[in-house]
Design a protein around this motif. Sequence first.
Motif, PDB file in Angstrom:
ATOM      1  N   LEU A  70     -41.973  -5.322  -3.144  1.00  0.00           N
ATOM      2  CA  LEU A  70     -41.398  -4.631  -1.991  1.00  0.00           C
ATOM      3  C   LEU A  70     -40.754  -5.618  -1.016  1.00  0.00           C
ATOM      4  CD1 LEU A  70     -44.113  -1.925  -1.234  1.00  0.00           C
ATOM      5  CD2 LEU A  70     -41.809  -1.548  -2.121  1.00  0.00           C
ATOM      6  N   ILE A  71     -41.404  -6.743  -0.801  1.00  0.00           N
ATOM      7  CA  ILE A  71     -40.839  -7.761   0.092  1.00  0.00           C
ATOM      8  C   ILE A  71     -39.532  -8.288  -0.474  1.00  0.00           C
ATOM      9  CG2 ILE A  71     -41.218 -10.082   1.018  1.00  0.00           C
ATOM     10  CD1 ILE A  71     -44.181  -9.324   1.306  1.00  0.00           C
ATOM     11  N   ARG A  72     -39.503  -8.537  -1.784  1.00  0.00           N
ATOM     12  CA  ARG A  72     -38.264  -9.030  -2.421  1.00  0.00           C
ATOM     13  C   ARG A  72     -37.126  -8.022  -2.254  1.00  0.00           C
ATOM     14  NH1 ARG A  72     -41.560 -10.275  -7.224  1.00  0.00           N
ATOM     15  NH2 ARG A  72     -42.459 -12.302  -6.805  1.00  0.00           N
ATOM     16  N   GLU A  73     -37.424  -6.738  -2.461  1.00  0.00           N
ATOM     17  CA  GLU A  73     -36.393  -5.703  -2.320  1.00  0.00           C
ATOM     18  C   GLU A  73     -35.865  -5.653  -0.885  1.00  0.00           C
ATOM     19  OE1 GLU A  73     -37.974  -1.978  -3.669  1.00  0.00           O
ATOM     20  OE2 GLU A  73     -38.117  -2.652  -5.752  1.00  0.00           O
ATOM     21  N   ARG A  74     -36.738  -5.772   0.098  1.00  0.00           N
ATOM     22  CA  ARG A  74     -36.296  -5.756   1.484  1.00  0.00           C
ATOM     23  C   ARG A  74     -35.439  -6.984   1.790  1.00  0.00           C
ATOM     24  NH1 ARG A  74     -41.391  -3.689   5.166  1.00  0.00           N
ATOM     25  NH2 ARG A  74     -41.359  -1.555   4.421  1.00  0.00           N
ATOM     26  N   LEU A  75     -35.857  -8.131   1.245  1.00  0.00           N
ATOM     27  CA  LEU A  75     -35.064  -9.348   1.485  1.00  0.00           C
ATOM     28  C   LEU A  75     -33.684  -9.213   0.861  1.00  0.00           C
ATOM     29  CD1 LEU A  75     -37.663 -12.220   1.010  1.00  0.00           C
ATOM     30  CD2 LEU A  75     -36.620 -11.444   3.139  1.00  0.00           C
ATOM     31  N   LYS A  76     -33.621  -8.658  -0.342  1.00  0.00           N
ATOM     32  CA  LYS A  76     -32.319  -8.453  -0.982  1.00  0.00           C
ATOM     33  C   LYS A  76     -31.470  -7.488  -0.157  1.00  0.00           C
ATOM     34  CE  LYS A  76     -33.623  -9.402  -5.745  1.00  0.00           C
ATOM     35  NZ  LYS A  76     -33.809  -8.854  -7.087  1.00  0.00           N
ATOM     36  N   GLY A  77     -32.112  -6.451   0.329  1.00  0.00           N
ATOM     37  CA  GLY A  77     -31.410  -5.478   1.163  1.00  0.00           C
ATOM     38  C   GLY A  77     -30.940  -6.119   2.472  1.00  0.00           C
ATOM     39  N   SER A  78     -31.774  -6.949   3.072  1.00  0.00           N
ATOM     40  CA  SER A  78     -31.390  -7.599   4.325  1.00  0.00           C
ATOM     41  C   SER A  78     -30.312  -8.648   4.086  1.00  0.00           C
ATOM     42  CB  SER A  78     -32.610  -8.213   5.014  1.00  0.00           C
ATOM     43  OG  SER A  78     -33.160  -9.233   4.206  1.00  0.00           O
ATOM     44  N   GLU A  79     -30.329  -9.290   2.894  1.00  0.00           N
ATOM     45  CA  GLU A  79     -29.266 -10.255   2.573  1.00  0.00           C
ATOM     46  C   GLU A  79     -27.933  -9.527   2.443  1.00  0.00           C
ATOM     47  OE1 GLU A  79     -30.305 -12.379  -0.970  1.00  0.00           O
ATOM     48  OE2 GLU A  79     -31.927 -13.479  -0.010  1.00  0.00           O
ATOM     49  N   ALA A  80     -27.956  -8.351   1.816  1.00  0.00           N
ATOM     50  CA  ALA A  80     -26.721  -7.577   1.674  1.00  0.00           C
ATOM     51  C   ALA A  80     -26.222  -7.141   3.059  1.00  0.00           C
ATOM     52  CB  ALA A  80     -26.946  -6.374   0.776  1.00  0.00           C
ATOM     53  N   GLU A  81     -27.138  -6.711   3.925  1.00  0.00           N
ATOM     54  CA  GLU A  81     -26.756  -6.316   5.280  1.00  0.00           C
ATOM     55  C   GLU A  81     -26.240  -7.527   6.051  1.00  0.00           C
ATOM     56  OE1 GLU A  81     -30.096  -4.477   7.169  1.00  0.00           O
ATOM     57  OE2 GLU A  81     -30.191  -2.844   5.713  1.00  0.00           O
ATOM     58  N   LEU A  82     -26.903  -8.669   5.870  1.00  0.00           N
ATOM     59  CA  LEU A  82     -26.486  -9.894   6.549  1.00  0.00           C
ATOM     60  C   LEU A  82     -25.112 -10.321   6.062  1.00  0.00           C
ATOM     61  CD1 LEU A  82     -27.317 -12.106   8.531  1.00  0.00           C
ATOM     62  CD2 LEU A  82     -28.335 -13.355   6.634  1.00  0.00           C
ATOM     63  N   ALA A  83     -24.919 -10.243   4.744  1.00  0.00           N
ATOM     64  CA  ALA A  83     -23.604 -10.612   4.203  1.00  0.00           C
ATOM     65  C   ALA A  83     -22.542  -9.645   4.716  1.00  0.00           C
ATOM     66  CB  ALA A  83     -23.628 -10.605   2.683  1.00  0.00           C
ATOM     67  N   GLY A  84     -22.899  -8.385   4.777  1.00  0.00           N
ATOM     68  CA  GLY A  84     -21.961  -7.387   5.307  1.00  0.00           C
ATOM     69  C   GLY A  84     -21.669  -7.645   6.772  1.00  0.00           C
ATOM     70  N   ALA A  85     -22.697  -7.995   7.519  1.00  0.00           N
ATOM     71  CA  ALA A  85     -22.517  -8.279   8.943  1.00  0.00           C
ATOM     72  C   ALA A  85     -21.668  -9.528   9.133  1.00  0.00           C
ATOM     73  CB  ALA A  85     -23.872  -8.446   9.631  1.00  0.00           C
ATOM     74  N   VAL A  86     -21.905 -10.565   8.306  1.00  0.00           N
ATOM     75  CA  VAL A  86     -21.123 -11.799   8.404  1.00  0.00           C
ATOM     76  C   VAL A  86     -19.669 -11.511   8.012  1.00  0.00           C
ATOM     77  CG1 VAL A  86     -20.789 -14.112   7.427  1.00  0.00           C
ATOM     78  CG2 VAL A  86     -23.074 -13.322   8.032  1.00  0.00           C
TER      79      VAL A  86
END
Length: 163
Positions: free
Chosen positions: A136-152
């Motif tokens: 679950l932590i890995r999935e959230r990190l992947k999701g947050s990386e995608a959001e971070l990449a989208g935000a960047v």
Amino acid sequence: MEKAVGSLQEQAQKRKERLKALRDRQLQGRGPDDGEPERKRAAEEAESEEKHRELKLRNYTPEDEELKERQVPKAKPASVEEKVKDQLEAANPEPVIEEVDLANLAPRKPDWDLKRDVAKKLEKLEKRTQRAIAELIRERLKGSEAELAGAVGAVGVEEGDSD
């Protein structure tokens, strides 16, 4: 069917007669009409005489001189003290523990055996739980990386517009 019952009764009657005759022979002892040859009976009598043991007097003190020769000398009891000393030396008891563990003396809770039996199953469940949490932590990190990449990416597009 009646014929079978009749024959069974006849057989039972014959068996009773044979057993009665055998019992009578045993009670009366052996007679000359046993069917054994005289040679065989004579041989058995000779064997019984050979098997006769010499008389040994252990607890009886005879008055007759001939019987006094057959008296067995009294046995001397072994010394108990020596045997006890040997056993004590061989055993060498371990020193008594001075410290007492209170956990061993305290009574156990009524459900201690249930906890013991369930412990192995709980270990397996604990491992599975840890794996699920890590996933679950890995999935959230992947999701947050995608959001971070989208935000960047969105920030980069905004900066490019302002130039």
